[in-house]
Design a protein around this motif. Structure first.
Motif, mmCIF file in Angstrom:
data_model
loop_
_atom_site.group_PDB
_atom_site.id
_atom_site.type_symbol
_atom_site.label_atom_id
_atom_site.label_comp_id
_atom_site.label_asym_id
_atom_site.label_seq_id
_atom_site.Cartn_x
_atom_site.Cartn_y
_atom_site.Cartn_z
ATOM 1 N N VAL A 164 0.809 -1.229 0.000
ATOM 2 C CA VAL A 164 0.000 0.000 0.000
ATOM 3 C C VAL A 164 0.835 1.269 0.000
ATOM 4 O O VAL A 164 0.381 2.314 -0.483
ATOM 5 N N GLY A 168 2.603 4.441 -6.327
ATOM 6 C CA GLY A 168 1.444 3.991 -7.090
ATOM 7 C C GLY A 168 0.454 3.195 -6.270
ATOM 8 O O GLY A 168 -0.655 2.903 -6.725
ATOM 9 N N GLY A 169 0.853 2.805 -5.032
ATOM 10 C CA GLY A 169 -0.035 2.028 -4.177
ATOM 11 C C GLY A 169 -1.154 2.874 -3.596
ATOM 12 O O GLY A 169 -1.149 4.107 -3.706
ATOM 13 N N PRO A 170 -2.126 2.238 -2.933
ATOM 14 C CA PRO A 170 -3.285 2.977 -2.394
ATOM 15 C C PRO A 170 -2.922 4.085 -1.430
ATOM 16 O O PRO A 170 -3.612 5.096 -1.355
ATOM 17 N N LEU A 171 -1.836 3.923 -0.659
ATOM 18 C CA LEU A 171 -1.406 4.951 0.291
ATOM 19 C C LEU A 171 -0.039 5.515 -0.066
ATOM 20 O O LEU A 171 0.624 6.132 0.768
ATOM 21 N N GLY A 172 0.376 5.320 -1.318
ATOM 22 C CA GLY A 172 1.663 5.828 -1.761
ATOM 23 C C GLY A 172 1.655 7.330 -1.996
ATOM 24 O O GLY A 172 0.599 7.970 -2.026
ATOM 25 N N ARG A 175 -0.634 7.892 -6.247
ATOM 26 C CA ARG A 175 -1.568 6.765 -6.249
ATOM 27 C C ARG A 175 -2.030 6.475 -7.671
ATOM 28 O O ARG A 175 -2.493 7.364 -8.386
ATOM 29 N N ASP A 178 -7.354 2.402 -9.158
ATOM 30 C CA ASP A 178 -7.601 1.218 -8.332
ATOM 31 C C ASP A 178 -7.204 -0.081 -9.017
ATOM 32 O O ASP A 178 -6.699 -1.007 -8.381
ATOM 33 N N ALA A 181 -3.412 0.076 -8.471
ATOM 34 C CA ALA A 181 -2.909 0.331 -7.123
ATOM 35 C C ALA A 181 -2.918 -0.919 -6.246
ATOM 36 O O ALA A 181 -1.987 -1.132 -5.462
ATOM 37 N N TYR A 182 -3.964 -1.719 -6.380
ATOM 38 C CA TYR A 182 -4.086 -2.905 -5.529
ATOM 39 C C TYR A 182 -3.436 -4.146 -6.147
ATOM 40 O O TYR A 182 -3.494 -5.224 -5.555
#
Length: 256
Positions: A164, A168-172, A175, A178, A181-182
């Motif tokens: 995360v 590029g992750g959900p909390l990066g 972002r 979706d 990101a996941y």
């Protein structure tokens, strides 16, 4: 005739994001946890709720040879098996269950979107069992029951931090959409520790749980102390099991 779905420049206006964008699996699990505690608090008479605790909470004392051999514990042999998992569906108070649902909504959501339903449920089951096992080893013969989904949710945190906080992750910092990101390939754990957010999260998490262990008085007005060893057992199990359950191919090694 003007199309109300188009803006003045002829393009479609951006669609509003839903306030609660949670997977159905997380919504259902949260509703089940809250529902079970509501029934225990408002529907079951005290003697029935006590019997529920005896049968479904995790009691280290019941595994003492003399207690197990007596055959007097409610639920008998099978209760001693299923309580390694069933304790996670019981909670000590509404504050307890609501905090767990909140953390599951944050970190469990990320993991559920990556793993899918079957992997997520099995991962949660195994890490809940690991949390109970860690508590049993550290509190052998203890007469205080353990309840709550915190061990499994600690594992959700351990699994989620593997991706995360990445770029590029959900909390990066940046972002991705979706769909990307996941599904970012997770870096090897040693490499992931080079991310200050991952390293800082792990240090803070273990620091808070160490505080729970050193704090002798029940926190926040609760009637029971926090089973921090179960949290640690779940977290470590989550770190170890994440690469086993992760459906996203690992990043290839780049030779230089």
């Amino acid at each position: 005739m003007d199309n109300p779905d188009l803006s003045q420049d002829g393009t479609e206006p951006p669609k509003a994001e839903p306030v609660f964008n949670l997977p159905n699996l997380i919504v259902i699990l949260g509703a089940v946890l809250i529902g079970i505690h509501s029934v225990r608090s408002w529907v079951l008479p005290p003697e029935t709720d006590l019997m529920t605790l005896f049968m479904f909470a995790f009691w280290p004392v019941r595994y003492l040879p003399e207690v197990a051999a007596s055959g007097q514990w409610p639920g008998g042999f099978f209760s001693g098996i299923w309580s390694f998992a069933s304790y996670a569906f019981l909670h000590g108070s509404f504050t307890h269950v609501l905090f767990n649902v909140l953390w599951m909504s944050i970190f469990g959501t990320a993991l559920a979107r990556r793993f899918g339903t079957s992997r997520f449920l099995l991962f949660s089951l195994l890490t809940a069992i690991a949390g109970a096992g860690a508590h049993l080893v550290s509190h052998w013969g203890d007469q205080v029951p353990v309840v709550g989904a915190s061990a499994a949710i600690s594992a959700h945190m351990a699994g989620a931090i593997r991706f995360v906080f990445d770029f590029g992750g959900p909390l990066g910092v940046v972002r991705a959409p979706d769909s990307i990101a996941y599904r970012l390939p997770a870096r090897p754990f040693k490499e992931a520790l080079s991310n200050p957010q991952v390293f800082g999260f792990i240090v803070a998490w273990f620091g808070i749980n160490l505080l729970f262990g050193l704090w002798s008085t029940p926190l926040a007005g609760e009637g029971a102390s926090i089973a921090w060893e179960a949290h640690v057992g779940g977290f470590i199990a989550g770190l170890l099991l994440f690469p086993v359950f992760d459906p996203v191919p690992r990043r290839p090694n780049i030779l230089t």
